[in-house]
Design a protein around this motif. Structure first.
Motif, PDB file in Angstrom:
ATOM      1  N   LEU A 251       0.858  -1.180   0.000  1.00 51.16           N
ATOM      2  CA  LEU A 251       0.000   0.000   0.000  1.00 51.16           C
ATOM      3  C   LEU A 251       0.897   1.235   0.000  1.00 51.16           C
ATOM      4  CD1 LEU A 251      -2.488  -1.177   2.779  1.00 51.16           C
ATOM      5  CD2 LEU A 251      -2.600  -1.596   0.312  1.00 51.16           C
ATOM      6  N   PHE A 252       0.559   2.205  -0.851  1.00 48.23           N
ATOM      7  CA  PHE A 252       1.437   3.370  -0.978  1.00 48.23           C
ATOM      8  C   PHE A 252       0.651   4.647  -1.219  1.00 48.23           C
ATOM      9  CE2 PHE A 252       0.662   2.396  -5.397  1.00 48.23           C
ATOM     10  CZ  PHE A 252       0.772   3.609  -6.071  1.00 48.23           C
ATOM     11  N   VAL A 253       1.303   5.755  -0.921  1.00 47.88           N
ATOM     12  CA  VAL A 253       0.853   7.089  -1.304  1.00 47.88           C
ATOM     13  C   VAL A 253       1.993   7.700  -2.119  1.00 47.88           C
ATOM     14  CG1 VAL A 253       0.258   9.409  -0.516  1.00 47.88           C
ATOM     15  CG2 VAL A 253      -0.642   7.415   0.693  1.00 47.88           C
ATOM     16  N   TYR A 254       1.710   8.087  -3.331  1.00 49.98           N
ATOM     17  CA  TYR A 254       2.769   8.625  -4.189  1.00 49.98           C
ATOM     18  C   TYR A 254       3.341   9.906  -3.583  1.00 49.98           C
ATOM     19  CZ  TYR A 254       5.142  10.430  -8.349  1.00 49.98           C
ATOM     20  OH  TYR A 254       6.083  10.922  -9.225  1.00 49.98           O
ATOM     21  N   ARG A 255       4.640   9.886  -3.339  1.00 50.64           N
ATOM     22  CA  ARG A 255       5.359  11.000  -2.713  1.00 50.64           C
ATOM     23  C   ARG A 255       4.768  11.366  -1.350  1.00 50.64           C
ATOM     24  NH1 ARG A 255       7.243  15.265  -7.497  1.00 50.64           N
ATOM     25  NH2 ARG A 255       8.382  13.720  -8.720  1.00 50.64           N
ATOM     26  N   GLY A 256       4.215  10.371  -0.705  1.00 50.14           N
ATOM     27  CA  GLY A 256       3.638  10.571   0.613  1.00 50.14           C
ATOM     28  C   GLY A 256       4.014   9.445   1.553  1.00 50.14           C
ATOM     29  N   HIS A 257       3.271   9.327   2.645  1.00 51.15           N
ATOM     30  CA  HIS A 257       3.571   8.359   3.701  1.00 51.15           C
ATOM     31  C   HIS A 257       2.270   7.649   4.048  1.00 51.15           C
ATOM     32  CE1 HIS A 257       5.002   6.747   7.535  1.00 51.15           C
ATOM     33  NE2 HIS A 257       6.220   7.164   7.239  1.00 51.15           N
ATOM     34  N   ALA A 258       2.055   6.472   3.448  1.00 54.00           N
ATOM     35  CA  ALA A 258       0.773   5.776   3.598  1.00 54.00           C
ATOM     36  C   ALA A 258       0.462   5.470   5.051  1.00 54.00           C
ATOM     37  CB  ALA A 258       0.795   4.483   2.781  1.00 54.00           C
ATOM     38  N   SER A 259       1.443   5.028   5.794  1.00 55.00           N
ATOM     39  CA  SER A 259       1.196   4.661   7.190  1.00 55.00           C
ATOM     40  C   SER A 259       0.717   5.854   8.003  1.00 55.00           C
ATOM     41  CB  SER A 259       2.466   4.075   7.806  1.00 55.00           C
ATOM     42  OG  SER A 259       2.282   3.822   9.180  1.00 55.00           O
ATOM     43  N   ARG A 260       1.404   6.974   7.886  1.00 54.60           N
ATOM     44  CA  ARG A 260       1.068   8.150   8.676  1.00 54.60           C
ATOM     45  C   ARG A 260      -0.213   8.825   8.183  1.00 54.60           C
ATOM     46  NH1 ARG A 260       5.970  10.422   8.847  1.00 54.60           N
ATOM     47  NH2 ARG A 260       5.672  11.553   6.898  1.00 54.60           N
ATOM     48  N   GLU A 261      -0.359   8.946   6.882  1.00 56.35           N
ATOM     49  CA  GLU A 261      -1.484   9.700   6.329  1.00 56.35           C
ATOM     50  C   GLU A 261      -2.811   8.943   6.403  1.00 56.35           C
ATOM     51  OE1 GLU A 261      -0.571  11.420   2.481  1.00 56.35           O
ATOM     52  OE2 GLU A 261       1.538  11.648   3.063  1.00 56.35           O
ATOM     53  N   PHE A 262      -2.739   7.618   6.442  1.00 60.64           N
ATOM     54  CA  PHE A 262      -3.969   6.823   6.480  1.00 60.64           C
ATOM     55  C   PHE A 262      -4.068   5.944   7.719  1.00 60.64           C
ATOM     56  CE2 PHE A 262      -3.799   8.161   2.123  1.00 60.64           C
ATOM     57  CZ  PHE A 262      -5.128   8.340   1.764  1.00 60.64           C
ATOM     58  N   GLY A 263      -3.166   6.150   8.668  1.00 55.58           N
ATOM     59  CA  GLY A 263      -3.240   5.436   9.940  1.00 55.58           C
ATOM     60  C   GLY A 263      -3.053   3.940   9.825  1.00 55.58           C
ATOM     61  N   ILE A 264      -2.233   3.514   8.871  1.00 54.15           N
ATOM     62  CA  ILE A 264      -2.022   2.086   8.654  1.00 54.15           C
ATOM     63  C   ILE A 264      -0.865   1.607   9.532  1.00 54.15           C
ATOM     64  CG2 ILE A 264      -1.390   0.328   6.955  1.00 54.15           C
ATOM     65  CD1 ILE A 264      -2.638   2.163   4.835  1.00 54.15           C
ATOM     66  N   THR A 265      -1.079   0.504  10.245  1.00 53.33           N
ATOM     67  CA  THR A 265      -0.062  -0.035  11.138  1.00 53.33           C
ATOM     68  C   THR A 265       0.112  -1.535  10.897  1.00 53.33           C
ATOM     69  OG1 THR A 265      -1.678  -0.471  12.895  1.00 53.33           O
ATOM     70  CG2 THR A 265      -0.594   1.675  12.920  1.00 53.33           C
ATOM     71  N   VAL A 266       1.197  -2.065  11.417  1.00 49.33           N
ATOM     72  CA  VAL A 266       1.444  -3.498  11.325  1.00 49.33           C
ATOM     73  C   VAL A 266       0.287  -4.257  11.983  1.00 49.33           C
ATOM     74  CG1 VAL A 266       2.931  -5.383  12.124  1.00 49.33           C
ATOM     75  CG2 VAL A 266       3.946  -3.273  11.214  1.00 49.33           C
ATOM     76  N   GLY A 267      -0.201  -5.256  11.287  1.00 51.21           N
ATOM     77  CA  GLY A 267      -1.327  -6.050  11.784  1.00 51.21           C
ATOM     78  C   GLY A 267      -2.667  -5.665  11.189  1.00 51.21           C
ATOM     79  N   ASP A 268      -2.748  -4.515  10.522  1.00 50.89           N
ATOM     80  CA  ASP A 268      -4.008  -4.114   9.898  1.00 50.89           C
ATOM     81  C   ASP A 268      -4.398  -5.115   8.803  1.00 50.89           C
ATOM     82  OD1 ASP A 268      -4.309  -1.932  11.491  1.00 50.89           O
ATOM     83  OD2 ASP A 268      -3.791  -0.441   9.966  1.00 50.89           O
ATOM     84  N   PRO A 269      -5.686  -5.465   8.713  1.00 53.30           N
ATOM     85  CA  PRO A 269      -6.118  -6.442   7.703  1.00 53.30           C
ATOM     86  C   PRO A 269      -6.117  -5.861   6.302  1.00 53.30           C
ATOM     87  CG  PRO A 269      -7.998  -5.618   8.929  1.00 53.30           C
ATOM     88  CD  PRO A 269      -6.781  -5.049   9.599  1.00 53.30           C
ATOM     89  N   MET A 270      -5.910  -6.746   5.334  1.00 52.28           N
ATOM     90  CA  MET A 270      -5.948  -6.406   3.914  1.00 52.28           C
ATOM     91  C   MET A 270      -6.779  -7.467   3.215  1.00 52.28           C
ATOM     92  SD  MET A 270      -4.617  -4.491   1.370  1.00 52.28           S
ATOM     93  CE  MET A 270      -5.308  -4.661  -0.285  1.00 52.28           C
ATOM     94  N   GLY A 271      -7.739  -7.055   2.412  1.00 55.23           N
ATOM     95  CA  GLY A 271      -8.600  -8.008   1.734  1.00 55.23           C
ATOM     96  C   GLY A 271      -8.590  -7.816   0.228  1.00 55.23           C
ATOM     97  N   VAL A 272      -8.738  -8.923  -0.496  1.00 54.49           N
ATOM     98  CA  VAL A 272      -8.880  -8.875  -1.950  1.00 54.49           C
ATOM     99  C   VAL A 272     -10.093  -9.738  -2.305  1.00 54.49           C
ATOM    100  CG1 VAL A 272      -7.757  -9.174  -4.176  1.00 54.49           C
ATOM    101  CG2 VAL A 272      -6.356  -8.743  -2.144  1.00 54.49           C
ATOM    102  N   LEU A 273     -11.015  -9.179  -3.067  1.00 54.97           N
ATOM    103  CA  LEU A 273     -12.275  -9.856  -3.376  1.00 54.97           C
ATOM    104  C   LEU A 273     -12.486  -9.960  -4.877  1.00 54.97           C
ATOM    105  CD1 LEU A 273     -14.553  -7.893  -0.862  1.00 54.97           C
ATOM    106  CD2 LEU A 273     -13.395 -10.087  -0.459  1.00 54.97           C
ATOM    107  N   LEU A 274     -13.115 -11.030  -5.298  1.00 55.39           N
ATOM    108  CA  LEU A 274     -13.563 -11.185  -6.673  1.00 55.39           C
ATOM    109  C   LEU A 274     -15.092 -11.163  -6.663  1.00 55.39           C
ATOM    110  CD1 LEU A 274     -11.261 -14.018  -8.093  1.00 55.39           C
ATOM    111  CD2 LEU A 274     -11.046 -11.563  -8.436  1.00 55.39           C
ATOM    112  N   THR A 275     -15.654  -9.965  -6.766  1.00 54.96           N
ATOM    113  CA  THR A 275     -17.114  -9.826  -6.746  1.00 54.96           C
ATOM    114  C   THR A 275     -17.549  -8.826  -7.801  1.00 54.96           C
ATOM    115  OG1 THR A 275     -16.957  -8.088  -5.049  1.00 54.96           O
ATOM    116  CG2 THR A 275     -17.290 -10.362  -4.302  1.00 54.96           C
TER     117      THR A 275
END
Length: 275
Positions: A251-275
């Motif tokens: 997960l990324f923010v172009y020329r930014g900081h995804a963790s800080r700007e979106f509050g993402i931390t180690v252990g956060d869930p990530m899902g991928v769906l085919l719907t």
């Protein structure tokens, strides 16, 4: 001293260093000095000295994601060792193409997970250690000299007895609760603030094979994000996903900081769906 196999200069194994020492103090340079004093022809690469202090899991992830980028027979030293001087054992791990030296605290867990055929040796052959040893710097006194002797051709089983009760940390694997859903989580935040998950490109291929004509949806914190091929494919400061150079979903923010700007931390869930 056991017999030394002489390698041609061009075949001398690379030795890498991964530590939480930082760059203020001379600790990593001292380890290099120890190696050079035994093998002046050694080739040493600093993988990183910026592992978060005492963070064994982070060190395990970094070495697990990096070691296979090096030539066969490379030797990887990892020193993130809050238990130095205690009863925790110094070990040497040998797999088909690589060697790993460090503490028996789980720091090589990803190596164990990926390699069914590996041998782990408790380092006990003290004639390969520094003569005057400290209880607080095994990187200099045990790990570095063992790596140097190993690079000179000493066989791995000369350094100690093989063990099977080595410590393994549990790292979560992605799962498919249904044939059209893939669930993972964030494992690591890199220096750019990118959030690296435990979902690999091959996991996405397995999921996509269930419904080849359906585009996957990437879900983070209850919101859908778009998938891109490379960072500069976007110009805004939104959150996006891509497969990084190590084949992990990131997960990324172009020329930014995804963790800080979106509050993402180690252990956060990530899902991928085919719907």
């Amino acid at each position: 001293m056991d017999a030394v196999r002489r390698y041609p200069v061009e075949n001398i194994p690379i030795i890498t260093l991964t530590t939480d020492f930082g760059n203020k103090d001379p600790l990593s340079a001292i380890m290099k000095g120890t190696i050079f004093s035994i093998n002046p022809q050694a080739m040493i690469v600093d993988l990183t000295h910026e592992i978060s202090k005492y963070n064994v899991r982070e060190a395990a992830l970094v070495i697990g994601m990096s070691y296979h980028e090096f030539p066969s027979r490379s030797i990887h030293i990892v020193v993130t060792d809050p238990g130095v001087g205690s009863s925790r054992r110094p070990i040497l791990v040998a797999i088909e193409d690589y060697y790993f030296i460090g503490p028996d605290n789980g720091v090589f867990s990803m190596i164990y997970n990926e390699n069914e055929r590996c041998k782990v040796f408790h380092l006990t052959a003290e004639h390969y250690f520094r003569r005057d040893r400290s209880a607080t710097f095994h990187g200099r006194d045990i790990f570095a000299p063992v790596a140097a002797w190993l690079s000179k051709g000493i066989a791995s089983d000369n350094f100690g007895e093989e063990i099977t009760d080595f410590m393994k940390l549990r790292f979560p694997s992605p799962s498919m609760p249904t044939r059209t859903a893939l669930e993972g989580e964030v494992l690591y935040i890199d220096t750019f603030g990118n959030a690296i998950t435990n979902i690999k490109a091959e996991d996405l291929k397995t999921l996509q094979a269930q419904k080849p004509d359906v585009s996957p949806r990437f879900m983070v914190k209850g919101k859908e994000i778009a998938f891109k091929q490379y960072y500069s494919q976007v110009e805004d400061r939104g959150l996006y996903a891509l497969i990084n150079s190590m084949n992990y979903l990131e997960l990324f923010v172009y020329r930014g900081h995804a963790s800080r700007e979106f509050g993402i931390t180690v252990g956060d869930p990530m899902g991928v769906l085919l719907t």
